[in-house]
Design an enzyme around this catalytic site. Sequence first.
Site, PDB file in Angstrom:
ATOM      1  N   PHE A 123       0.858  -1.186   0.000  1.00  0.00           N
ATOM      2  CA  PHE A 123       0.000   0.000   0.000  1.00  0.00           C
ATOM      3  C   PHE A 123       0.898   1.242   0.000  1.00  0.00           C
ATOM      4  O   PHE A 123       1.811   1.348   0.821  1.00  0.00           O
ATOM      5  CB  PHE A 123      -0.925   0.008   1.213  1.00  0.00           C
ATOM      6  CG  PHE A 123      -1.976   1.078   1.127  1.00  0.00           C
ATOM      7  CD1 PHE A 123      -2.922   1.054   0.128  1.00  0.00           C
ATOM      8  CD2 PHE A 123      -1.995   2.125   2.031  1.00  0.00           C
ATOM      9  CE1 PHE A 123      -3.880   2.049   0.013  1.00  0.00           C
ATOM     10  CE2 PHE A 123      -2.955   3.125   1.933  1.00  0.00           C
ATOM     11  CZ  PHE A 123      -3.900   3.086   0.927  1.00  0.00           C
ATOM     12  N   ASP A 193       1.031  -4.740   8.781  1.00  0.00           N
ATOM     13  CA  ASP A 193      -0.086  -3.812   8.592  1.00  0.00           C
ATOM     14  C   ASP A 193      -1.348  -4.655   8.475  1.00  0.00           C
ATOM     15  O   ASP A 193      -1.499  -5.451   7.539  1.00  0.00           O
ATOM     16  CB  ASP A 193       0.129  -2.974   7.324  1.00  0.00           C
ATOM     17  CG  ASP A 193      -0.946  -1.909   7.140  1.00  0.00           C
ATOM     18  OD1 ASP A 193      -2.071  -2.083   7.668  1.00  0.00           O
ATOM     19  OD2 ASP A 193      -0.684  -0.913   6.438  1.00  0.00           O
ATOM     20  N   TYR A 218     -11.311   2.150  10.434  1.00  0.00           N
ATOM     21  CA  TYR A 218     -12.474   2.581   9.653  1.00  0.00           C
ATOM     22  C   TYR A 218     -12.914   1.611   8.573  1.00  0.00           C
ATOM     23  O   TYR A 218     -13.884   1.889   7.869  1.00  0.00           O
ATOM     24  CB  TYR A 218     -12.210   3.954   9.026  1.00  0.00           C
ATOM     25  CG  TYR A 218     -10.934   4.082   8.225  1.00  0.00           C
ATOM     26  CD1 TYR A 218     -10.842   3.597   6.927  1.00  0.00           C
ATOM     27  CD2 TYR A 218      -9.822   4.702   8.785  1.00  0.00           C
ATOM     28  CE1 TYR A 218      -9.674   3.716   6.211  1.00  0.00           C
ATOM     29  CE2 TYR A 218      -8.648   4.833   8.071  1.00  0.00           C
ATOM     30  CZ  TYR A 218      -8.582   4.338   6.776  1.00  0.00           C
ATOM     31  OH  TYR A 218      -7.418   4.462   6.058  1.00  0.00           O
ATOM     32  N   LYS A 219     -12.243   0.476   8.437  1.00  0.00           N
ATOM     33  CA  LYS A 219     -12.663  -0.508   7.440  1.00  0.00           C
ATOM     34  C   LYS A 219     -13.609  -1.509   8.103  1.00  0.00           C
ATOM     35  O   LYS A 219     -14.752  -1.181   8.411  1.00  0.00           O
ATOM     36  CB  LYS A 219     -11.441  -1.185   6.812  1.00  0.00           C
ATOM     37  CG  LYS A 219     -10.503  -0.216   6.087  1.00  0.00           C
ATOM     38  CD  LYS A 219      -9.342  -0.953   5.452  1.00  0.00           C
ATOM     39  CE  LYS A 219      -8.259  -0.001   4.940  1.00  0.00           C
ATOM     40  NZ  LYS A 219      -8.708   0.899   3.872  1.00  0.00           N
ATOM     41  N   ARG A 363     -12.464  -3.747  -7.316  1.00  0.00           N
ATOM     42  CA  ARG A 363     -12.330  -4.402  -6.017  1.00  0.00           C
ATOM     43  C   ARG A 363     -13.666  -4.367  -5.286  1.00  0.00           C
ATOM     44  O   ARG A 363     -14.334  -3.334  -5.246  1.00  0.00           O
ATOM     45  CB  ARG A 363     -11.252  -3.664  -5.219  1.00  0.00           C
ATOM     46  CG  ARG A 363     -10.840  -4.308  -3.928  1.00  0.00           C
ATOM     47  CD  ARG A 363      -9.752  -3.490  -3.254  1.00  0.00           C
ATOM     48  NE  ARG A 363     -10.268  -2.245  -2.689  1.00  0.00           N
ATOM     49  CZ  ARG A 363      -9.631  -1.486  -1.804  1.00  0.00           C
ATOM     50  NH1 ARG A 363      -8.436  -1.851  -1.384  1.00  0.00           N
ATOM     51  NH2 ARG A 363     -10.163  -0.373  -1.344  1.00  0.00           N
TER      52      ARG A 363
END
Length: 404
Positions: A123, A193, A218-219, A363
Site C-alpha cells: 500500500f 499492517d 475505519y474498514k 475491487r
Amino acid sequence: MTLEQAEVLDAADPLASYRAQFMCPAGVIYLDGNSLGQLPLATVQAGAEAITQAWGERLIRGWNEGWIDAPQRVGAMIASLIGAAPDEVISADSTSVNLYKLIVAALRLDPKRNVVVSEAGNFPTDLHIAEGAVAAVAGAELRVVERGALAEALGDDTALLMLTHVHYKTAERFDMAAWTKAAHDAGALVCWDLSHSAGAVAVGLNAAGADLAVGCGYKYLNGGPGAPAFLYVAKRWQERLHNPLSGWMGHAAPFEFADGYEAAPGMKRWLTGTPCVLSLVALESGLKLWADIDIRQVEAKSAALWIIFHAAGTAAGLECVTPSGPQQRGSHISFRHPNAYEIVQALIARGVIGDFRDPDIMRFGLTPLMLRHADIWRAGEMLREIVASGSFRAPEFAVRYAVT
C-alpha cells in the site's frame, strides 16, 4: 447458484441478525466496506451522547470520566480481534503515524541493522512513510523488492521486515507465522499492517510470534471515516522500543508538566498528542458489536460470498486476481479489466458500490456482518449484464472522480 439457493443460505446464516444493527441504505448493495465500513446504529446514539452529555454537560470533567483511558480501553477491544493481549495494543493517531513510530523505533534498536525490507506494490502510504522514516535515521535504507525476492532480501543488516498481511489490491494474504519466522531467522523484527485483516480474517499475532503491528479503525471495524488507528507492540519489546514522537500523552507523568521527557511504561508510551475523544467513541461503539462474534463464522461466510461473486465475475469473462484458497486471501475479491473504472461506475449507477484501483483493478469488499448471500447474487448478476451488454461504455461512466 440460483437466487433461491442464496436465500436458503441467508435463512441459515448465524450472522444474519447483525445486518439490522447497521445503517443499510435502501436500494444499495455496499461492496466497499473494505475501504469504509458502514455505520453501526448504536454509534448514532453513542455519538450524540458524547457530544450533548459528556462534552456538552460534563465539559472538562469528561477527562476523568472515561476519556483519558479511551486509547487503552479501545486498544484492548481490538486486541481480542488480532490475537494479542489487552495490554499490547493501543488506539491512537492514524495508521501512517503509527507506522512511522514503529519503523523509527525498530531502526534505533540496533545500530548494526539499518535496513527496512518491504514489498514492491505494498500500500503506497506504507512505502511513503517508510521513506520518511529511514530519512530520519542516519544511515538507514529502505529496500523494496518483489514478493518473490523478499526472503533473499533479508540479511544481517535488516532491522525490520514491513509487510501488509492482506494486500489492498489483490487480497492475497501472507502466511504470518512463516514470514515472522523468516524475519526472526535473519535477526530482524517484523511489522504487520493489519488494515485489511482486523475484523475480516482470523489474526494471531502472538501465536505467530509477531513483534509489531498497525492497522486502521475505519474498514471492517466500522469506526467511521478517519477513525483512530491502532498499534501493537509485543510485551517483550515494550520497554526496549521508544516512541520517536515523544508527546505529552506518552510521558510517564503528563500532568506534572516537566520540561524533560520520560517515557511511560508499557503501551502508553506510544501515545503522542491528546486523544481524539469523539472519534474514539465512534470506534468503541463499533467494536462492541464484536463481543459475541466468532471470527471463524465470519471467515466461513466470507468464503461463501466469495464463491458466489467469483462465479459471476468469471462467467462475465473477468480475470480474478485474488487467490482462490480461503486461507490465502482476505475478505475482498478483485478482478482485472481494461475498463475496470467504467464498469465500477456503471455498477454504482445501479446501486452496487465497489471501488477501482489503478490501473485496471475493480475491487469488491465482502463484509459478512452486513451482506446477504442474495445481495451478492444480485450484484453478480448486474456485473455480468453490464459486461455482456457493454453498457459501461456510456460516456458518463468515463468521468473520473478523486475517490471511488
